[in-house]
Design an enzyme around this catalytic site. Sequence first.
Site, PDB file in Angstrom:
ATOM      1  N   GLY A  10       0.812  -1.213   0.000  1.00 22.16           N
ATOM      2  CA  GLY A  10       0.000   0.000   0.000  1.00 22.16           C
ATOM      3  C   GLY A  10       0.841   1.257   0.000  1.00 22.16           C
ATOM      4  O   GLY A  10       2.078   1.211   0.117  1.00 22.16           O
ATOM      5  N   ARG A  98      -7.127   3.147  18.273  1.00 21.54           N
ATOM      6  CA  ARG A  98      -6.739   4.494  18.686  1.00 21.54           C
ATOM      7  C   ARG A  98      -7.409   4.969  19.965  1.00 21.54           C
ATOM      8  O   ARG A  98      -6.782   5.650  20.776  1.00 21.54           O
ATOM      9  CB  ARG A  98      -7.028   5.494  17.548  1.00 21.54           C
ATOM     10  CG  ARG A  98      -6.066   5.369  16.383  1.00 21.54           C
ATOM     11  CD  ARG A  98      -6.490   6.247  15.226  1.00 21.54           C
ATOM     12  NE  ARG A  98      -5.607   6.095  14.069  1.00 21.54           N
ATOM     13  CZ  ARG A  98      -5.939   6.422  12.842  1.00 21.54           C
ATOM     14  NH1 ARG A  98      -7.140   6.932  12.587  1.00 21.54           N
ATOM     15  NH2 ARG A  98      -5.085   6.250  11.849  1.00 21.54           N
ATOM     16  N   CYS A 128      -4.013  11.083  10.355  1.00 18.65           N
ATOM     17  CA  CYS A 128      -3.052  12.011   9.743  1.00 18.65           C
ATOM     18  C   CYS A 128      -3.366  13.472  10.051  1.00 18.65           C
ATOM     19  O   CYS A 128      -2.462  14.264  10.338  1.00 18.65           O
ATOM     20  CB  CYS A 128      -3.002  11.780   8.238  1.00 18.65           C
ATOM     21  SG  CYS A 128      -4.613  11.813   7.415  1.00 18.65           S
ATOM     22  N   SER A 158      -4.171  11.742  -1.473  1.00 13.25           N
ATOM     23  CA  SER A 158      -3.310  10.741  -0.833  1.00 13.25           C
ATOM     24  C   SER A 158      -3.932  10.152   0.415  1.00 13.25           C
ATOM     25  O   SER A 158      -3.616   9.018   0.792  1.00 13.25           O
ATOM     26  CB  SER A 158      -1.953  11.364  -0.485  1.00 13.25           C
ATOM     27  OG  SER A 158      -2.124  12.491   0.352  1.00 13.25           O
ATOM     28  N   ARG A 233     -12.154  17.225   1.228  1.00 15.54           N
ATOM     29  CA  ARG A 233     -11.232  16.623   0.268  1.00 15.54           C
ATOM     30  C   ARG A 233     -11.013  17.608  -0.877  1.00 15.54           C
ATOM     31  O   ARG A 233     -11.967  18.146  -1.438  1.00 15.54           O
ATOM     32  CB  ARG A 233     -11.821  15.322  -0.280  1.00 15.54           C
ATOM     33  CG  ARG A 233     -10.860  14.541  -1.155  1.00 15.54           C
ATOM     34  CD  ARG A 233      -9.774  13.853  -0.339  1.00 15.54           C
ATOM     35  NE  ARG A 233     -10.312  12.803   0.513  1.00 15.54           N
ATOM     36  CZ  ARG A 233      -9.612  12.148   1.428  1.00 15.54           C
ATOM     37  NH1 ARG A 233      -8.330  12.456   1.628  1.00 15.54           N
ATOM     38  NH2 ARG A 233     -10.164  11.219   2.178  1.00 15.54           N
ATOM     39  N   HIS A 240      -1.584  17.260   3.252  1.00 13.97           N
ATOM     40  CA  HIS A 240      -2.806  17.883   3.757  1.00 13.97           C
ATOM     41  C   HIS A 240      -2.509  19.295   4.266  1.00 13.97           C
ATOM     42  O   HIS A 240      -1.417  19.568   4.769  1.00 13.97           O
ATOM     43  CB  HIS A 240      -3.390  17.069   4.912  1.00 13.97           C
ATOM     44  CG  HIS A 240      -3.973  15.748   4.508  1.00 13.97           C
ATOM     45  ND1 HIS A 240      -4.142  15.364   3.203  1.00 13.97           N
ATOM     46  CD2 HIS A 240      -4.441  14.725   5.284  1.00 13.97           C
ATOM     47  CE1 HIS A 240      -4.698  14.152   3.177  1.00 13.97           C
ATOM     48  NE2 HIS A 240      -4.882  13.737   4.423  1.00 13.97           N
TER      49      HIS A 240
END
Length: 336
Positions: A10, A98, A128, A158, A233, A240
């Site tokens: 990936g 998480r 992220c 991404s 997005r 980002h």
Amino acid sequence: MKVAIVGTSGAVGQEFLRVLEERNFPMDELVLFGSSRSAGRKYTFRGKELTVKELKHNDDFKDIDIAFTSAGAGTSKEFADTITKYGAVMIDNSSAFRMDEDVPLVVPEVNAEDAKKRPRGIIANPNCTTIQMVVALKALENLSHIKRIHVSTYQAASGAGAAAMDELVTQYKQISAGEDVTVSKFAYQLAYNLIPQVDVFTENGYTKEEMKMYHETQKIMHSDVQVSATCVRVPALRAHSESIWAETERPLSVEEVREAFANAPGVEVIDNPAEKQYPMPLFLSGKDPVHVGRIRKDLANPNGITFWCVSDQIKKGAALNAVQIAEYLISEGDVK
């Protein structure tokens, strides 16, 4: 030191290979794992050709010290016990663990010591968008406690993986050629567009991505800070961006904030509006730091500071953060 990557094929798995080589990570052997579909693929690392092994419930992790996992939440949950059974530290890039109380959620510049308390042998890598935000916000928190954060994100293709990046490039080519546009990775065409939805909506009208920023920020910073996010997005390929408003307990001057950012680990300041110098994803893809600019007082709140923040989602937002966690553990002698 024996290291494993789970999910090698990936976008993040490939970034793990690059980051480990770039940083000359201290290890004697690297083992690659993937799905049955990826098994047998070959990748070059430090001049040697490595073959991807199929991830199975067996004893393949018996001699592994650190396992970087980035194969999705389902795979992480299914194989966590197999990976950690013999003492390997699992640094997981998915959302699987998480918010589990017994799994630390770590950004080394903010709460590295949390990585030492891992009763299940698992350390979670945050989302992220959260990672880049808290790296920057830590500098403010050191000056005055942050009470509230408003953030709008501008998230590159991404964030949805390598196939999404390919689709964005393909869409621009198709539009230029007058062809029908392929739309499969996102709900709508991303080229020449913005989509104000990242992940699925929850009952309160916020998306899961937006709620991740709320809950993860509190856990990482050990704070009662309130976070309100809108995640969008955008048709950038990689890295980002975020527009952040932070309210602190006392008023902060732009000068002390800029100095705090300049001295903060993992942060680079690009802030010279007169010369049109500010962070932009086009120029910061592939870079390690979190970049901040457009630093100014919030006109609507005397205790508010606002700034612009850009970071590579695949690098610091994923692979690099995980590798930095491992580097910290090694420096502390905290690996089996």
